[in-house]
Enzyme design. Sequence first.
Site, short mmCIF file in Angstrom:
data_model
loop_
_atom_site.label_atom_id
_atom_site.label_comp_id
_atom_site.label_asym_id
_atom_site.label_seq_id
_atom_site.Cartn_x
_atom_site.Cartn_y
_atom_site.Cartn_z
N ILE A 119 0.40 -1.49 1.36
CA ILE A 119 0.36 -2.28 2.59
C ILE A 119 -0.61 -1.60 3.55
O ILE A 119 -0.40 -0.43 3.92
CB ILE A 119 1.76 -2.37 3.24
CG1 ILE A 119 2.70 -3.16 2.32
CG2 ILE A 119 1.70 -3.03 4.62
CD1 ILE A 119 4.15 -3.16 2.76
N TYR A 159 4.41 12.71 -3.98
CA TYR A 159 4.97 11.53 -3.31
C TYR A 159 5.82 10.72 -4.28
O TYR A 159 6.96 10.34 -3.99
CB TYR A 159 3.81 10.71 -2.76
CG TYR A 159 4.17 9.35 -2.21
CD1 TYR A 159 4.66 9.21 -0.91
CD2 TYR A 159 3.99 8.18 -2.96
CE1 TYR A 159 4.97 7.96 -0.39
CE2 TYR A 159 4.28 6.94 -2.46
CZ TYR A 159 4.78 6.82 -1.17
OH TYR A 159 5.08 5.58 -0.66
N LYS A 209 9.93 9.59 -4.43
CA LYS A 209 10.38 8.18 -4.45
C LYS A 209 11.23 7.90 -5.69
O LYS A 209 12.19 7.14 -5.63
CB LYS A 209 9.18 7.24 -4.37
CG LYS A 209 8.41 7.31 -3.04
CD LYS A 209 9.29 6.90 -1.86
CE LYS A 209 8.50 6.67 -0.59
NZ LYS A 209 9.35 6.35 0.57
N1 NDP Z 1 1.86 1.68 3.56
C1 NDP Z 1 1.98 1.51 2.24
O1 NDP Z 1 1.05 1.10 1.54
C2 NDP Z 1 3.26 1.80 1.57
C3 NDP Z 1 4.32 2.39 2.22
N2 NDP Z 1 5.50 2.59 1.55
C4 NDP Z 1 6.64 3.23 2.23
O2 NDP Z 1 6.89 2.61 3.46
C5 NDP Z 1 7.41 3.57 4.38
C6 NDP Z 1 6.58 3.54 5.65
O3 NDP Z 1 5.25 3.81 5.32
P1 NDP Z 1 4.07 3.65 6.39
O4 NDP Z 1 4.49 2.80 7.50
O5 NDP Z 1 2.85 3.31 5.63
O6 NDP Z 1 3.94 5.16 6.87
P2 NDP Z 1 3.35 5.80 8.23
O7 NDP Z 1 2.67 7.06 7.83
O8 NDP Z 1 2.59 4.79 9.01
O9 NDP Z 1 4.66 6.17 9.05
C7 NDP Z 1 5.43 7.25 8.67
C8 NDP Z 1 6.49 7.48 9.73
O10 NDP Z 1 7.25 8.63 9.38
C9 NDP Z 1 7.23 9.56 10.49
N3 NDP Z 1 7.24 10.92 9.98
C10 NDP Z 1 6.26 11.57 9.29
N4 NDP Z 1 6.61 12.82 9.03
C11 NDP Z 1 7.84 13.00 9.57
C12 NDP Z 1 8.73 14.09 9.66
N5 NDP Z 1 8.43 15.29 9.15
N6 NDP Z 1 9.93 13.92 10.29
C13 NDP Z 1 10.24 12.72 10.84
N7 NDP Z 1 9.45 11.65 10.79
C14 NDP Z 1 8.24 11.79 10.17
C15 NDP Z 1 5.94 9.23 11.24
O11 NDP Z 1 6.01 9.55 12.62
P3 NDP Z 1 5.60 10.96 13.26
O12 NDP Z 1 4.28 11.35 12.68
O13 NDP Z 1 5.58 10.64 14.72
O14 NDP Z 1 6.70 11.88 12.90
C16 NDP Z 1 5.91 7.71 11.11
O15 NDP Z 1 6.73 7.14 12.08
C17 NDP Z 1 7.36 4.92 3.66
O16 NDP Z 1 8.63 5.22 3.13
C18 NDP Z 1 6.35 4.69 2.55
O17 NDP Z 1 6.57 5.52 1.46
C19 NDP Z 1 5.68 2.21 0.27
C20 NDP Z 1 4.65 1.63 -0.42
C21 NDP Z 1 3.38 1.38 0.18
C1 LIG Z 2 -1.88 0.86 -6.44
C2 LIG Z 2 -0.40 0.67 -6.26
C3 LIG Z 2 -0.04 -0.83 -6.29
C4 LIG Z 2 -0.43 -1.50 -7.55
C5 LIG Z 2 -0.17 -2.98 -7.38
O1 LIG Z 2 0.27 -3.49 -6.37
N1 LIG Z 2 -0.47 -3.69 -8.42
C6 LIG Z 2 -0.34 -5.09 -8.39
C7 LIG Z 2 0.86 -5.48 -9.17
S1 LIG Z 2 1.04 -7.18 -9.17
O2 LIG Z 2 -0.24 -7.75 -9.59
O3 LIG Z 2 2.10 -7.45 -10.10
O4 LIG Z 2 1.39 -7.59 -7.81
C8 LIG Z 2 0.13 1.15 -4.93
C9 LIG Z 2 1.67 1.01 -4.90
C10 LIG Z 2 2.15 2.00 -3.88
C11 LIG Z 2 0.92 2.61 -3.33
C12 LIG Z 2 0.96 3.97 -2.66
C13 LIG Z 2 2.11 4.17 -1.73
O5 LIG Z 2 3.24 3.92 -2.03
C14 LIG Z 2 1.91 4.85 -0.40
C15 LIG Z 2 0.59 5.37 -0.05
C16 LIG Z 2 0.12 4.47 1.07
C17 LIG Z 2 -1.21 4.93 1.62
O6 LIG Z 2 -1.58 4.11 2.70
C18 LIG Z 2 -2.26 4.87 0.50
C19 LIG Z 2 -1.84 5.77 -0.63
C20 LIG Z 2 -0.45 5.48 -1.20
C21 LIG Z 2 -0.11 6.64 -2.10
C22 LIG Z 2 -0.42 4.19 -2.01
C23 LIG Z 2 -1.48 4.18 -3.11
C24 LIG Z 2 -1.46 2.87 -3.88
C25 LIG Z 2 -0.10 2.58 -4.48
C26 LIG Z 2 0.23 3.60 -5.58
#
Ligand code: NDP
Ligand SMILES: C[C@H](CCC(=O)NCCS(=O)(=O)O)[C@H]1CC[C@H]2[C@@H]3C(=O)C[C@@H]4C[C@H](O)CC[C@]4(C)[C@H]3CC[C@]12C
Length: 226
Positions: free
Chosen positions: A218, A183, A187
């Site tokens: 999130i 992942y 990114k």
């Molecule tokens: N949640 C978090 O903690 C964090 C999220 N992010 C980023 O935020 C963005 C959204 O994350 P989040 O909302 O948590 O993710 P979700 O898993 O909730 O949503 C992912 C979306 O992508 C779609 N998707 C998955 N696989 C495919 C595919 N093969 N083709 C087309 N669409 C696809 C899914 O729909 P479907 O399955 O219907 O295709 C869904 O709509 C991502 O880029 C993630 O990396 C970054 C940091 C932290």
């Molecule tokens: C643990 C990471 C965040 C660390 C952080 O926020 N520290 C605090 C800094 S601060 O004090 O200055 O504010 C996480 C950052 C991104 C996450 C990962 C992600 O991008 C997507 C996935 C989402 C899924 O729901 C859980 C696993 C993830 C890989 C997620 C894991 C935690 C992070 C690496």
Amino acid sequence: VLKVNLSLRKNIKSHLSVLHRNCTELGPNHMLKGKRVIVTGASTGIGEQMAYHLARMGSHILITARTEAKLQKVVERCLELGAASARYVSGTMEDMAFAEHVVKEAEASLGGLDMLILNHVGTSYFGYFDGDVGHVRKLLEINFLSYVAMTVSALPMLKESEGSIVVVSSMAGKVGFPFTVPYSATKFALDGFFSSLRQEFSIQSVNVSITLCILGFIDTGKRSAV
Ligand SMILES: NC(=O)C1=CN([C@@H]2O[C@H](COP(=O)(O)OP(=O)(O)OC[C@H]3O[C@@H](n4cnc5c(N)ncnc54)[C@H](OP(=O)(O)O)[C@@H]3O)[C@@H](O)[C@H]2O)C=CC1
Ligand SMILES: C[C@H](CCC(=O)NCCS(=O)(=O)O)[C@H]1CC[C@H]2[C@@H]3C(=O)C[C@@H]4C[C@H](O)CC[C@]4(C)[C@H]3CC[C@]12C
């Protein structure tokens, strides 16, 4: 020096108050009114919520993901919330032809594009890297290559509208956290591509903005794996 300083401060203060008044009068909810926006990965999570925000602002919205039943519901909700229009295209971003097709659909149905929000992310695992090169390749196709393919297809329309590209990334795309190797690689790739492209746009005076969103964890109430 004190006199110049004081008059400068007065000047800045009056400019700021005009800026503040203008922004307040316009209201944040109107910023994207009537704008044509694609949101990928909008069937759940952050993408779904972004679609609702755009709907409240009165944008024309085209959403995409794989799961048609969820997309249908999101479109209905967007229309209830005030979207100027809302439609979906379902399919997988493993297929670059599909990524390009989504952009063509925006051209055909909206007649152009103001904002491309790239947000979808393929499923991965949260744990030690297991050495599966095939998985890294597949994830790169979904999380990175399809972003590139959509950007290339959308660029003529975005140049025309002087629009924006929004790329949703993660702290894991800036720092090497453990347990997210495939992942994280996808990114980091986004940062390399889009940060470099932004510099080229600046040199070439291409008026298309590129915003890379670096999100921390999130809780979307959904899952335990990536
Ligand atoms: N949640 C978090 O903690 C964090 C999220 N992010 C980023 O935020 C963005 C959204 O994350 P989040 O909302 O948590 O993710 P979700 O898993 O909730 O949503 C992912 C979306 O992508 C779609 N998707 C998955 N696989 C495919 C595919 N093969 N083709 C087309 N669409 C696809 C899914 O729909 P479907 O399955 O219907 O295709 C869904 O709509 C991502 O880029 C993630 O990396 C970054 C940091 C932290
Ligand atoms: C643990 C990471 C965040 C660390 C952080 O926020 N520290 C605090 C800094 S601060 O004090 O200055 O504010 C996480 C950052 C991104 C996450 C990962 C992600 O991008 C997507 C996935 C989402 C899924 O729901 C859980 C696993 C993830 C890989 C997620 C894991 C935690 C992070 C690496």
